[in-house]
Design a protein around this motif. Structure first.
Motif, PDB file in Angstrom:
ATOM      1  N   LEU A 162      11.273  -8.163  60.853  1.00  0.00           N
ATOM      2  CA  LEU A 162      12.132  -7.652  61.916  1.00  0.00           C
ATOM      3  C   LEU A 162      12.777  -8.851  62.600  1.00  0.00           C
ATOM      4  N   ILE A 163      14.107  -8.926  62.550  1.00  0.00           N
ATOM      5  CA  ILE A 163      14.840 -10.032  63.164  1.00  0.00           C
ATOM      6  C   ILE A 163      15.607  -9.471  64.353  1.00  0.00           C
ATOM      7  N   ILE A 164      15.356 -10.025  65.536  1.00  0.00           N
ATOM      8  CA  ILE A 164      15.921  -9.476  66.770  1.00  0.00           C
ATOM      9  C   ILE A 164      16.859 -10.507  67.399  1.00  0.00           C
ATOM     10  N   ASN A 165      18.116 -10.116  67.531  1.00  0.00           N
ATOM     11  CA  ASN A 165      19.143 -11.002  68.080  1.00  0.00           C
ATOM     12  C   ASN A 165      19.584 -10.465  69.442  1.00  0.00           C
ATOM     13  N   GLU A 218      20.609  -6.645  68.932  1.00  0.00           N
ATOM     14  CA  GLU A 218      20.760  -6.189  67.549  1.00  0.00           C
ATOM     15  C   GLU A 218      19.446  -6.409  66.820  1.00  0.00           C
ATOM     16  N   ILE A 219      19.030  -5.410  66.064  1.00  0.00           N
ATOM     17  CA  ILE A 219      17.740  -5.472  65.372  1.00  0.00           C
ATOM     18  C   ILE A 219      17.966  -5.219  63.889  1.00  0.00           C
ATOM     19  N   ALA A 220      17.527  -6.151  63.063  1.00  0.00           N
ATOM     20  CA  ALA A 220      17.674  -6.020  61.613  1.00  0.00           C
ATOM     21  C   ALA A 220      16.303  -5.883  60.980  1.00  0.00           C
ATOM     22  N   LEU A 221      16.148  -4.856  60.138  1.00  0.00           N
ATOM     23  CA  LEU A 221      14.909  -4.662  59.392  1.00  0.00           C
ATOM     24  C   LEU A 221      15.148  -5.088  57.948  1.00  0.00           C
ATOM     25  N   TYR A 246      12.468 -17.825  68.088  1.00  0.00           N
ATOM     26  CA  TYR A 246      13.463 -18.601  67.345  1.00  0.00           C
ATOM     27  C   TYR A 246      14.298 -19.428  68.311  1.00  0.00           C
ATOM     28  N   GLN A 247      14.362 -20.744  68.069  1.00  0.00           N
ATOM     29  CA  GLN A 247      15.149 -21.609  68.946  1.00  0.00           C
ATOM     30  C   GLN A 247      15.869 -22.706  68.171  1.00  0.00           C
ATOM     31  N   ASN A 248      16.216 -22.429  66.915  1.00  0.00           N
ATOM     32  CA  ASN A 248      16.995 -23.392  66.136  1.00  0.00           C
ATOM     33  C   ASN A 248      18.458 -23.352  66.558  1.00  0.00           C
ATOM     34  N   GLY A 249      19.241 -24.271  66.020  1.00  0.00           N
ATOM     35  CA  GLY A 249      20.640 -24.380  66.427  1.00  0.00           C
ATOM     36  C   GLY A 249      21.501 -23.232  65.942  1.00  0.00           C
ATOM     37  N   ALA A 250      21.375 -22.861  64.672  1.00  0.00           N
ATOM     38  CA  ALA A 250      22.220 -21.805  64.105  1.00  0.00           C
ATOM     39  C   ALA A 250      21.857 -20.447  64.693  1.00  0.00           C
ATOM     40  N   PHE A 282      18.953 -16.230  58.841  1.00  0.00           N
ATOM     41  CA  PHE A 282      18.191 -15.356  57.938  1.00  0.00           C
ATOM     42  C   PHE A 282      19.087 -14.620  56.931  1.00  0.00           C
ATOM     43  N   GLY A 283      20.339 -15.027  56.848  1.00  0.00           N
ATOM     44  CA  GLY A 283      21.245 -14.445  55.855  1.00  0.00           C
ATOM     45  C   GLY A 283      21.679 -13.027  56.147  1.00  0.00           C
ATOM     46  N   ILE A 284      21.503 -12.570  57.397  1.00  0.00           N
ATOM     47  CA  ILE A 284      21.829 -11.171  57.729  1.00  0.00           C
ATOM     48  C   ILE A 284      23.331 -10.979  57.867  1.00  0.00           C
ATOM     49  N   THR A 285      24.009 -11.942  58.483  1.00  0.00           N
ATOM     50  CA  THR A 285      25.461 -11.838  58.664  1.00  0.00           C
ATOM     51  C   THR A 285      26.162 -11.661  57.322  1.00  0.00           C
ATOM     52  N   LYS A 286      25.752 -12.456  56.338  1.00  0.00           N
ATOM     53  CA  LYS A 286      26.363 -12.366  55.006  1.00  0.00           C
ATOM     54  C   LYS A 286      26.086 -11.001  54.380  1.00  0.00           C
TER      55      LYS A 286
END
Length: 517
Positions: A5-8, A15-18, A280-284, A290-294
């Motif tokens: 689960l990636i939470i932006n 936005e939540i991506a499963l 998560y606290q990286n720059g990107a 996590f390749g979700i946008t693509k």
């Protein structure tokens, strides 16, 4: 299967991506100012009865009145009306004991809306569907409060166990436990996640839901319709409540507050899984990392390409969704029937994913590649049901017709996810028209004349490769650049840059600095 689960978190919402095995299968969004989420409870005011539809419009505070059909009233609608009226007008300090509440007779399935809501009373309602397009929310009076292992339904004493628990011994065990611990006037539905759980775990979950009902009673006291009585949990927590299992191995959040809330929630419902939550606290950006946008860009267009070269065409009409399966250049054997089966199976897997990802609802018609053998058609249908089994929305799959068409119905609980994957053309800015090459040539010539007149030396012109070919084509003495050299008495270098769009060009001076015109 590994689930992540990636939470932006962003200023406009969350936005939540499963992800399942790194593949995006569900995408949820929760606006920061969102109201009327599925599961929210409201004290509504019946505004209008529509006997022809056997339905009522109820004011809950939305700009348009919400819709309540007779079939969504619940058999215990009269008990709910009585409870709402007593609780709103309750003057006692601690509130009435719900276990002593006397239920009214059940309403009949074939009754009329004005027989139940004739006096246009205030009534406790639950959001069944979020507002979609110009429609207000869809309501239900079948109140249910979901927990991780059980769901409670007030005004009855029925105990039911999920059919997905296949062991008859386990179903009997869970039924006996729940019948022993449940309070009076509460029906209980035992969820699939309860399989193998002990009495203490079930009792803890049940007690939390009973406390939630007491909160509803407290919030109803003295309330004036329309009023929100109870909010569903955040989208993140509701997804975790419904999906969290041993397959979950990662929850990543880019907001400190949501991270702490999520960690606390996991600590409460599944302490052994608390370590899977990370900040998560990286720059990107988190979705890019996590390749979700693509995956979003490649999954939401009209055309969806499959790994083998086959592709889907997804069209939306007013009445239904249509999906066409095309084989492309895929070929696994010289056998046409085998090719069709393999392509259809691959497409079925992707279609099941697309239905979840886009949250397509209603009727979906799929035009698979024609197959002749009945066993292949049956295999495709069985696989389609298997691929759709993780889908939480209610759905049904019909056998393939003699025309090679499969019909699917799927419940839609929220607006369809529709992401535009096209971008405005940088050359025409979305107009569909660009400057004629001849006119562009005149424009460049005029600007070149201006710069040379103002004593600029050693000029460099950078253009799109297509324009570069146009300016340099022909014999060395007959190219457009040669003609400009002869006309202005000064040579201008020209270079091609693929990053430039067709009508873009720039001049640079002898120090390689851009000259602004």
């Amino acid at each position: 299967m590994n689930k992540e689960l990636i939470i932006n978190a962003a200023p406009q919402g969350v936005e939540i991506a499963l992800l399942e095995d790194r593949k995006l299968v569900e995408l949820h969004s929760e606006k920061s100012d969102a109201r009327f989420a599925v599961g929210d409870l409201y004290l509504g005011k019946v505004k209008k009865l529509i006997p022809g539809l056997n339905a009522a419009f109820v004011e809950v505070g939305f700009e348009k009145d919400a819709f309540l059909h007779y079939t969504d009233l619940s058999p215990y609608a009269k008990s709910l009306l009585k409870f709402t009226n007593l609780t709103v007008n309750d003057k006692s300090e601690n509130g009435a004991d719900f276990g002593k509440f006397e239920n009214e007779a059940e309403i009949i399935k074939t009754g009329k809306i004005n027989e139940v809501l004739g006096g246009k009373p205030n009534i406790l309602v639950q959001i069944l569907k979020e507002p979609i397009a110009a429609k207000g929310p869809r309501l239900s009076c079948e109140i249910s409060l979901p927990g991780r292992f059980v769901v409670i339904t007030p005004f009855n004493n029925i105990v039911a166990v999920s059919r997905k628990i296949h062991s008859s011994e386990e179903r009997k065990r869970l039924q006996k436990i729940v019948e022993a611990i449940k309070p009076k006037n509460f029906g209980v539905i035992v969820r699939t996640a309860a399989e193998g759980k002990n009495t203490a775990e079930l009792h803890e979950d049940l007690s939390a839901l009973v406390e939630m009902w007491k909160t509803i009673q407290k919030n109803l006291k003295g309330a004036v319709a329309p009023a929100k009585v109870l909010s569903e949990q955040t989208k993140t927590n509701s997804i975790l409540r419904d999906l969290l299992n041993a397959d979950f191995n990662k929850i990543v959040v880019n907001d400190r507050t949501i991270f702490n809330d999520t960690k606390n929630y996991i600590q409460r419902i599944a302490p052994e899984k608390v370590d899977i939550v990370s900040y998560y606290q990286n720059g990107a950006t988190i979705f890019d990392s996590f390749g979700i946008t693509k995956q979003v860009k490649s999954s939401f267009g009209k055309t969806v390409n499959l790994n083998s070269g086959a592709y889907l065409i997804i069209e939306h009409t007013e009445a239904l969704h249509v999906i066409d399966v095309n084989s492309g250049y895929k070929s696994v054997s010289n056998n046409q029937e085998q090719n069709a089966l393999e392509t259809n199976l691959e497409a079925a897997d992707e279609i099941a994913r697309q239905l979840r990802l886009r949250d397509l609802g209603g009727i979906i018609v799929v035009d698979f590649i024609d197959m002749k053998l009945p066993e292949n058609k049956r295999k495709l249908m069985e696989k389609m049901e298997e691929f759709m089994s993780p889908d939480r929305a209610k759905h049904a799959v019909l056998p393939i017709s003699k025309f090679g068409i499969m019909q699917i119905t799927r419940q839609r609980m929220k607006p369809e996810v529709n992401i535009n994957t096209q971008e405005i053309c940088p050359s025409c800015n979305g107009t569909g028209k660009i400057t004629s090459t001849l006119l562009l040539e005149d424009e460049i010539e005029k600007n070149l004349n201006y710069l040379i007149t103002h004593k600029h030396k050693n000029l460099k012109l950078v253009v799109n490769p297509i324009m570069y070919a146009y300016l340099t084509k022909g014999w060395p003495w007959s190219t457009k650049m040669a003609k400009w050299k002869k006309k202005f008495g000064q040579k201008t270098r020209v270079e091609a840059d693929t990053a430039y769009h067709l009508t873009e060009y720039k001049f640079f001076d002898q120090h390689d600095e851009e000259i602004k015109l």
